[in-house]
Scaffold this motif. Structure first.
Motif, PDB file in Angstrom:
ATOM      1  N   SER A 139      -3.751 -12.122  18.416  1.00 26.12           N
ATOM      2  CA  SER A 139      -3.106 -10.813  18.367  1.00 26.12           C
ATOM      3  C   SER A 139      -2.256 -10.636  19.626  1.00 26.12           C
ATOM      4  O   SER A 139      -2.645 -11.070  20.695  1.00 26.12           O
ATOM      5  CB  SER A 139      -4.189  -9.747  18.309  1.00 26.12           C
ATOM      6  N   PRO A 140      -1.121  -9.945  19.614  1.00 24.96           N
ATOM      7  CA  PRO A 140      -0.516  -9.369  18.431  1.00 24.96           C
ATOM      8  C   PRO A 140       0.614 -10.262  17.898  1.00 24.96           C
ATOM      9  O   PRO A 140       1.443 -10.715  18.640  1.00 24.96           O
ATOM     10  CB  PRO A 140       0.071  -8.068  18.962  1.00 24.96           C
ATOM     11  N   ARG A 141       0.596 -10.491  16.606  1.00 26.64           N
ATOM     12  CA  ARG A 141       1.694 -11.217  15.949  1.00 26.64           C
ATOM     13  C   ARG A 141       2.043 -10.462  14.680  1.00 26.64           C
ATOM     14  O   ARG A 141       1.296 -10.505  13.721  1.00 26.64           O
ATOM     15  CB  ARG A 141       1.278 -12.640  15.617  1.00 26.64           C
ATOM     16  N   PRO A 142       3.126  -9.743  14.680  1.00 23.20           N
ATOM     17  CA  PRO A 142       3.399  -8.825  13.562  1.00 23.20           C
ATOM     18  C   PRO A 142       3.562  -9.490  12.196  1.00 23.20           C
ATOM     19  O   PRO A 142       3.147  -8.944  11.207  1.00 23.20           O
ATOM     20  CB  PRO A 142       4.693  -8.129  13.986  1.00 23.20           C
ATOM     21  N   GLY A 143       4.177 -10.649  12.133  1.00 17.85           N
ATOM     22  CA  GLY A 143       4.341 -11.317  10.836  1.00 17.85           C
ATOM     23  C   GLY A 143       5.441 -10.720   9.989  1.00 17.85           C
ATOM     24  O   GLY A 143       6.272  -9.952  10.453  1.00 17.85           O
TER      25      GLY A 143
ATOM     26  N   SER B   2       3.454 -14.991  27.311  1.00 16.80           N
ATOM     27  CA  SER B   2       2.653 -15.391  26.161  1.00 16.80           C
ATOM     28  C   SER B   2       2.704 -14.324  25.072  1.00 16.80           C
ATOM     29  O   SER B   2       2.868 -14.624  23.911  1.00 16.80           O
ATOM     30  CB  SER B   2       1.220 -15.635  26.609  1.00 16.80           C
ATOM     31  N   ALA B   3       2.597 -13.062  25.493  1.00 15.08           N
ATOM     32  CA  ALA B   3       2.629 -11.974  24.515  1.00 15.08           C
ATOM     33  C   ALA B   3       3.971 -11.942  23.816  1.00 15.08           C
ATOM     34  O   ALA B   3       4.055 -11.753  22.616  1.00 15.08           O
ATOM     35  CB  ALA B   3       2.363 -10.645  25.203  1.00 15.08           C
ATOM     36  N   ASP B   4       5.046 -12.166  24.584  1.00 13.95           N
ATOM     37  CA  ASP B   4       6.384 -12.187  23.984  1.00 13.95           C
ATOM     38  C   ASP B   4       6.453 -13.255  22.912  1.00 13.95           C
ATOM     39  O   ASP B   4       7.005 -13.049  21.851  1.00 13.95           O
ATOM     40  CB  ASP B   4       7.449 -12.508  25.048  1.00 13.95           C
ATOM     41  N   ARG B   5       5.877 -14.416  23.243  1.00 15.39           N
ATOM     42  CA  ARG B   5       5.934 -15.532  22.305  1.00 15.39           C
ATOM     43  C   ARG B   5       5.241 -15.160  21.004  1.00 15.39           C
ATOM     44  O   ARG B   5       5.732 -15.409  19.924  1.00 15.39           O
ATOM     45  CB  ARG B   5       5.278 -16.752  22.932  1.00 15.39           C
ATOM     46  N   HIS B   6       4.084 -14.528  21.139  1.00 14.93           N
ATOM     47  CA  HIS B   6       3.334 -14.181  19.949  1.00 14.93           C
ATOM     48  C   HIS B   6       4.056 -13.131  19.121  1.00 14.93           C
ATOM     49  O   HIS B   6       3.865 -13.057  17.921  1.00 14.93           O
ATOM     50  CB  HIS B   6       1.942 -13.704  20.327  1.00 14.93           C
ATOM     51  N   ARG B   7       4.891 -12.321  19.798  1.00 16.21           N
ATOM     52  CA  ARG B   7       5.583 -11.281  19.036  1.00 16.21           C
ATOM     53  C   ARG B   7       6.716 -11.883  18.201  1.00 16.21           C
ATOM     54  O   ARG B   7       7.204 -11.264  17.299  1.00 16.21           O
ATOM     55  CB  ARG B   7       6.127 -10.217  19.990  1.00 16.21           C
ATOM     56  N   MET B   8       7.168 -13.082  18.582  1.00 16.73           N
ATOM     57  CA  MET B   8       8.211 -13.723  17.790  1.00 16.73           C
ATOM     58  C   MET B   8       7.602 -14.199  16.477  1.00 16.73           C
ATOM     59  O   MET B   8       6.520 -14.763  16.463  1.00 16.73           O
ATOM     60  CB  MET B   8       8.752 -14.955  18.516  1.00 16.73           C
ATOM     61  N   ASP B   9       8.243 -13.983  15.397  1.00 21.96           N
ATOM     62  CA  ASP B   9       7.792 -14.600  14.166  1.00 21.96           C
ATOM     63  C   ASP B   9       8.992 -15.264  13.497  1.00 21.96           C
ATOM     64  O   ASP B   9      10.130 -15.124  13.947  1.00 21.96           O
ATOM     65  CB  ASP B   9       7.076 -13.618  13.243  1.00 21.96           C
ATOM     66  N   VAL B  10       8.706 -16.001  12.469  1.00 25.29           N
ATOM     67  CA  VAL B  10       9.755 -16.836  11.903  1.00 25.29           C
ATOM     68  C   VAL B  10      10.864 -16.003  11.273  1.00 25.29           C
ATOM     69  O   VAL B  10      12.044 -16.361  11.376  1.00 25.29           O
ATOM     70  CB  VAL B  10       9.148 -17.824  10.894  1.00 25.29           C
ATOM     71  N   ALA B  11      10.493 -14.893  10.661  1.00 24.53           N
ATOM     72  CA  ALA B  11      11.528 -14.046  10.046  1.00 24.53           C
ATOM     73  C   ALA B  11      12.516 -13.566  11.109  1.00 24.53           C
ATOM     74  O   ALA B  11      13.729 -13.514  10.877  1.00 24.53           O
ATOM     75  CB  ALA B  11      10.877 -12.864   9.348  1.00 24.53           C
ATOM     76  N   GLN B  12      11.982 -13.256  12.269  1.00 24.40           N
ATOM     77  CA  GLN B  12      12.833 -12.811  13.376  1.00 24.40           C
ATOM     78  C   GLN B  12      13.722 -13.964  13.862  1.00 24.40           C
ATOM     79  O   GLN B  12      14.906 -13.775  14.142  1.00 24.40           O
ATOM     80  CB  GLN B  12      11.919 -12.344  14.508  1.00 24.40           C
ATOM     81  N   HIS B  17      18.868 -16.475  14.635  1.00 26.83           N
ATOM     82  CA  HIS B  17      19.432 -17.787  14.969  1.00 26.83           C
ATOM     83  C   HIS B  17      19.899 -18.613  13.773  1.00 26.83           C
ATOM     84  O   HIS B  17      20.371 -19.730  13.961  1.00 26.83           O
ATOM     85  CB  HIS B  17      18.395 -18.588  15.761  1.00 26.83           C
ATOM     86  N   HIS B  18      19.749 -18.065  12.566  1.00 27.16           N
ATOM     87  CA  HIS B  18      20.079 -18.878  11.393  1.00 27.16           C
ATOM     88  C   HIS B  18      21.530 -19.344  11.404  1.00 27.16           C
ATOM     89  O   HIS B  18      21.829 -20.513  11.142  1.00 27.16           O
ATOM     90  CB  HIS B  18      19.774 -18.065  10.127  1.00 27.16           C
ATOM     91  N   ARG B  19      22.434 -18.442  11.723  1.00 24.49           N
ATOM     92  CA  ARG B  19      23.863 -18.784  11.685  1.00 24.49           C
ATOM     93  C   ARG B  19      24.181 -19.903  12.671  1.00 24.49           C
ATOM     94  O   ARG B  19      24.910 -20.842  12.345  1.00 24.49           O
ATOM     95  CB  ARG B  19      24.732 -17.564  12.022  1.00 24.49           C
TER      96      ARG B  19
END
Lengths: 253, 179
Positions: A139-143, B2-12, B17-19
């Motif tokens: 946690s936290p990982r919003p998904g 570390s917290a920043d990293r966890h907040r990143m998800d693939v949709a973001q 960065h897709h383009r």
């Protein structure tokens, strides 16, 4: 003609290596160019021409149209892969060994408690402890928003918890040795995650009690079973906060 | 961090960065289909290895590195211009710098596609990612002199293909300028 510096490969390669708009010409390996430019104005002109041209080529290189629907196809592929990974039995790895070690440690402790006459539910307690450990690690990982990408089948959210309007999910691995889905139920500053895995744990109720079954390290948690699924709710906070995520009892429609 | 990293998800990651990843992949592979495949591979790897990302600000560079490595590992051998044919051409610079919209995108990609992979990668890292010759050498694990040599020859090749007509006209007018 042959001795003219414009045919010196070392100089020409150095000029070509300088990026447009950069201070590459001050690079220790390229700083000899300044003296060459002073001695040979045609080299300085060539350098300026290449710099201008490279600026245009850089822009042209980056100007690539993205095909229509490519981003949606990519998101769908990622969701599909996440679903496949969630449904494939996980490989035995270091985390599994750690989890097993934790379970065994808990088993030993509870065996002693049982020996001393206290009631205990070995599987359930181990799950609750593992859930809090797991929650604090990931946690936290919003998904991803449920509205955007549907979670994999087989891991629906439970009606025993209060869902949020912006419900998010993510694929998880190594949760009590299983893959599954985590739903982020956080709202109004209160953080909570509902873990769903297909895992058989004995001695669990069919829905969560309003009060948490276990609390430690600032977290409270409860676990229950629905069909062949294990649900574990982990809330950052005390029993009162935990209760705020449980749906009121009533007919489940 | 570390917290920043966890907040990143693939949709973001995809949204942001897709383009850029697709553009980079297109320049490397030279085809819409291959570029889309490579882009998907990049984000599939990113989805699995997001935890390895150390700095949020390096995300794009990380993704492009995955793309580059994947391309080098899996790209199919085409019929590129033999490296020995790539000479250091000093007469390929157009007298008038063209505007970016005047550069023929199709011809640009054709010229890139004709390059051997080791030249193409250097060129794309230089122009698309604006990596210095030192960084390219570090990225690819090749000597700096090799990078400078490949870059100069690849750039010359590119210019000769893009501005061939003008070169021919210039050579007719001033034959003595050529080496």
């Amino acid at each position: 003609m042959e001795n003219q510096p414009i045919h010196d490969e070392r100089i020409l390669e150095a000029i070509e290596a300088c990026r447009p708009g950069s201070d590459d010409v001050a690079d220790p390996a390229l700083e000899f160019l300044a003296a060459e430019f002073e001695a040979h104005p045609e080299l300085a002109r060539r350098y300026q021409q290449i710099q201008r041209l490279d600026a245009q080529l850089t822009a042209a290189f980056r100007d690539v149209p993205v095909p229509e629907g490519a981003e949606q196809r990519l998101l769908a592929r990622l969701a599909e892969t996440a679903a496949e990974q969630a449904s494939v039995p996980r490989r035995i790895g270091r985390r599994w060994l750690l989890a097993t070690g934790g379970v065994l440690t808990t088993a030993a402790a509870l065996f002693l408690a049982l020996w001393l006459g206290g009631p205990a539910d070995l599987g359930a307690q181990a799950v609750l402890e593992e859930a809090i450990r797991f929650y604090n690690q990931e946690s936290p990982r919003p998904g991803q928003l449920v509205a955007d990408v549907t979670p994999p089948k087989g891991y629906p959210i439970s009606r025993a918890v209060l869902p949020t309007p912006q419900l998010r999910w993510r694929a998880i691995r190594d949760f009590v040795g299983c893959r599954g889905v985590a739903y982020d139920l956080s709202r109004g500053g209160a953080e909570a995650t509902l873990y769903v895995v297909q895992c058989d744990v004995a001695g669990l109720p069919s829905r969560p009690a309003p009060r948490p079954a276990y609390a430690t390290a600032g977290c409270s948690t409860s676990a229950w079973r629905e069909a062949d699924r294990l649900y574990v709710l982990v809330v950052r906070g005390d029993a009162g906060t935990h209760q705020g995520f449980i749906a009121p009892r009533g007919p489940l429609t | 961090m570390s917290a920043d990293r966890h907040r990143m998800d693939v949709a973001q990651l995809v949204a942001e960065h897709h383009r850029a990843v697709y553009g980079f992949a297109y320049r490397l592979t030279g085809s819409v289909h291959d570029a889309e495949d490579l882009t998907q591979q990049v984000f599939l790897v990113a989805q699995q290895k997001l935890g390895q990302l150390r700095k949020i600000e390096s995300t794009r560079s990380w993704l492009l590195t995955i793309a580059r490595n994947h391309f080098l590992k899996t790209c199919q051998k085409r019929q590129p211009t033999p490296a020995a044919n790539l000479k250091l051409d000093v007469d390929t610079i157009p007298s008038q710098t063209p505007k970016v919209e005047e550069i023929d995108r199709e011809r640009l990609q054709e010229a890139i596609n004709q390059l051997p992979e080791e030249f193409r990668v250097v060129l794309v890292l230089y122009y698309f990612q604006q990596r210095s010759y030192r960084e390219i050498a570090e990225d690819l694990g090749v000597p700096m002199g090799t990078v400078m040599s490949r870059l100069a020859r690849a750039k010359g090749h590119l210019r000769s293909k893009l501005f061939a007509a003008e070169h021919a006209a210039a050579k007719r007018q001033q034959p003595s300028v050529a080496k």
